[in-house]
Design an enzyme around this catalytic site. Structure first.
Site, mmCIF file in Angstrom:
data_model
loop_
_atom_site.group_PDB
_atom_site.id
_atom_site.type_symbol
_atom_site.label_atom_id
_atom_site.label_comp_id
_atom_site.label_asym_id
_atom_site.label_seq_id
_atom_site.Cartn_x
_atom_site.Cartn_y
_atom_site.Cartn_z
ATOM 1 N N SER A 1 -13.003 12.587 -35.167
ATOM 2 C CA SER A 1 -13.890 12.338 -34.009
ATOM 3 C C SER A 1 -14.990 12.534 -33.902
ATOM 4 O O SER A 1 -15.646 13.665 -34.469
ATOM 5 C CB SER A 1 -13.307 12.834 -32.624
ATOM 6 O OG SER A 1 -13.826 12.710 -31.157
ATOM 7 N N TYR B 1 -10.287 20.114 -27.876
ATOM 8 C CA TYR B 1 -10.177 19.299 -28.412
ATOM 9 C C TYR B 1 -10.916 18.621 -29.889
ATOM 10 O O TYR B 1 -10.621 18.340 -31.023
ATOM 11 C CB TYR B 1 -9.815 17.684 -28.627
ATOM 12 C CG TYR B 1 -9.779 16.330 -28.913
ATOM 13 C CD1 TYR B 1 -8.386 15.324 -29.166
ATOM 14 C CD2 TYR B 1 -10.487 15.779 -29.116
ATOM 15 C CE1 TYR B 1 -7.986 14.877 -29.948
ATOM 16 C CE2 TYR B 1 -10.459 14.643 -30.216
ATOM 17 C CZ TYR B 1 -9.353 13.780 -29.657
ATOM 18 O OH TYR B 1 -8.679 12.261 -30.268
ATOM 19 N N LYS C 1 -10.013 19.231 -34.234
ATOM 20 C CA LYS C 1 -10.799 17.964 -34.913
ATOM 21 C C LYS C 1 -11.418 18.982 -36.433
ATOM 22 O O LYS C 1 -11.211 18.125 -37.267
ATOM 23 C CB LYS C 1 -10.988 17.152 -34.559
ATOM 24 C CG LYS C 1 -10.170 16.067 -33.969
ATOM 25 C CD LYS C 1 -9.616 15.713 -33.837
ATOM 26 C CE LYS C 1 -8.539 14.537 -33.718
ATOM 27 N NZ LYS C 1 -7.667 13.895 -34.784
#
Lengths: 327, 327
Positions: free
Chosen positions: A127, A151, A155
């Site tokens: 992402s 998050y 990632k």
């Protein structure tokens, strides 16, 4: 070939499986089996019913990755993750699912390869959340990953593992850094980014939508159709061309909310745009102010990844794929 | 304050402890206790014997981090790691010690803080190995971390954890990306980078040293004295000034081997430089060709981190600190 899709019940996962059903040779070989798993059982399109096998599994529980990998899939799509908001709200769950789940998967592949030679292709959904402000106006391919969410950190860490495990020959990995996917199908959700899709999707079916930011907010987009294209291309691309930097910022469209609305006007007229209700929300405006506005995704483009170049295209893709071509 | 040094028996760890012994108020407060641990038991300088407590512990075994943190140190220097060559040779050990050991430490701090409020300063020894070729001639602070060794990947991952745990208030962390430390004291070792130090240290005491590369090889250096200074400054710096990007490339000196030798000539004369035997080694030349040559460490410099600006200074620091000022 045998294919495993982890996260097959998610929005992009489902669209990927539908694409495979419609284009069974898109992965560059005959598909012998398709193992579709997610935290809830995915469903398989009718066209794939003879080769697909669906199951509800939790990648973050011990032994799950080993079991999935014991079937020795040639190609693994790893799209499983809990989303940004949940990873921020639940520290332990975020690290357990998004980091440990991924590492378990990679280690299961390594263990399988130590039993008997094995080196699958792994296509990982990363992402643009791996990047954190402050940004230059256009973020180059060599920009640091300094995420500002857990998050994003999870990632970015998985990207580093993917690159190192690939370098050491454990598997052939490629990380796909998705732009914000727009138009997201389904119902409006509470994600801070939801409005980018809501203000197109809802008016296209005659429903009012709220715009909580000003029209000059700029962001980075690709359609669900492009997202599927990224994964399919990542599954078939010659990775020798990619070299050791295996995590690629995908191409996308840098556009303002005003440009979104102008495109909606062109595609669906004032009937649609008049359904956008402006209701400035300082909280959402604050969150969005920290997001990237544009990338120079030269590397991915030179490797053949493609995305839309106008919001008209993005909207038309949505009308074709979700509304059977009818506005 | 209570201070924990993990990796206190290593070269930089020992020098850090010696520095604290000689400058007991360098950490900005009275030191009540000093807990020195490493995989082999460190020793404490006599001046610290009343407050120091030394132990051999393995950070990578279950429960070790919890035990260390149960003493609730206010300041943690985390310098423990297995080196690059070993992390590359032993995949499991590298990830277990360099990644899991660090994460266990960070999680132990979090668990301790959940029992009772606790937020220590954590100063982490990272490395320019987080960067991988190809590089620009001078690497800026915003350059991506795309390591080409497992050691570099483990350091880059720990950096991401450190930044995220700091952002979430688990501890106040800062990552110190060390340049190649030169002149390394001790005996010549087999590290590919060993010659940068060998060709100075050995001739300064009348012993021949081998130079396996050409004189135009350029690299990035700081003295052990500067390395200690980085950690002490990192321990006392106002982290609000640093912001969320907690991992800093330290200042250093970009110099060629030829410049090293010219400085040795100036400091110790031909008597020393004539002891350098040129013996080109294609393997070492190949390894070194992939290393960074210079950094623009503006952020660290603006935050008050300093290093030598000439090889003359680096050599004189070595003569003062290791040879009692006598050539």
């Amino acid at each position: 070939m045998d294919v495993l899709v982890i996260g097959a019940a998610g929005m992009v996962g489902r669209k990927l499986v539908e694409h495979i059903a419609a284009h069974p040779d898109c992965l560059g070989g005959d598909i012998r089996s398709l193992h579709l798993v997610d935290i809830v059982a995915p469903s398989a399109p009718a066209a794939l019913s003879s080769i697909a096998d669906c199951a509800a599994v939790d990648l973050s529980t011990a032994g799950t990755a080993e079991k999935l990998i014991s079937r020795r899939p040639d190609l693994v799509f790893h799209l499983a993750a809990i989303v940004s908001g949940e990873a921020e709200a639940d520290f332990d769950k975020g690290y357990r699912v998004n980091l440990d789940g991924s590492r378990d998967l990679f280690d299961a592949i390594r263990a399988e390869g130590q039993r008997e030679p094995y080196r699958p292709r792994v296509v990982f959904a990363s992402s643009i959340a791996v990047f954190g402000a402050p940004f230059p106006e256009t973020i180059p391919d060599e920009f640091l990953t300094a995420p500002l969410t857990s998050y994003g950190a999870q990632k970015a860490i998985t990207e580093l593992l993917l690159a190192d495990y690939s370098r050491r020959g454990v598997f052939d990995g490629i990380g796909i850094r998705l732009p914000t996917v727009c138009v997201r199908p389904g119902s409006p959700n509470k994600a801070a980014s939801g409005f980018f899709s809501n203000i197109l999707r809802e008016p296209l079916v005659g429903i009012e939508a709220v715009l909580p930011v000003s029209e000059d907010v700029r962001h980075w987009f690709a359609s669900p159709r492009s997202a599927v294209g990224f994964f399919v291309h990542g599954a078939t691309l010659d990775l020798d061309r990619v070299g050791p930097r295996r995590n690629l910022t995908m191409p996308g469209l840098s556009a303002t909310v005003g440009e979104e609305i102008a495109a909606l006007q062109r595609v669906a007229g004032t009937k649609a745009t008049s359904l956008i209700r402006r209701e400035p929300d300082p909280v959402i405006m604050g969150i969005v102010a920290g997001w990237p506005t544009a990338f120079d995704a030269s590397r991915a483009a030179s490797l053949g990844f493609t995305a839309e170049t106008s919001f008209d295209e993005i909207i038309r893709a949505h009308v074709e794929d979700e509304l059977a071509g009818v506005i």
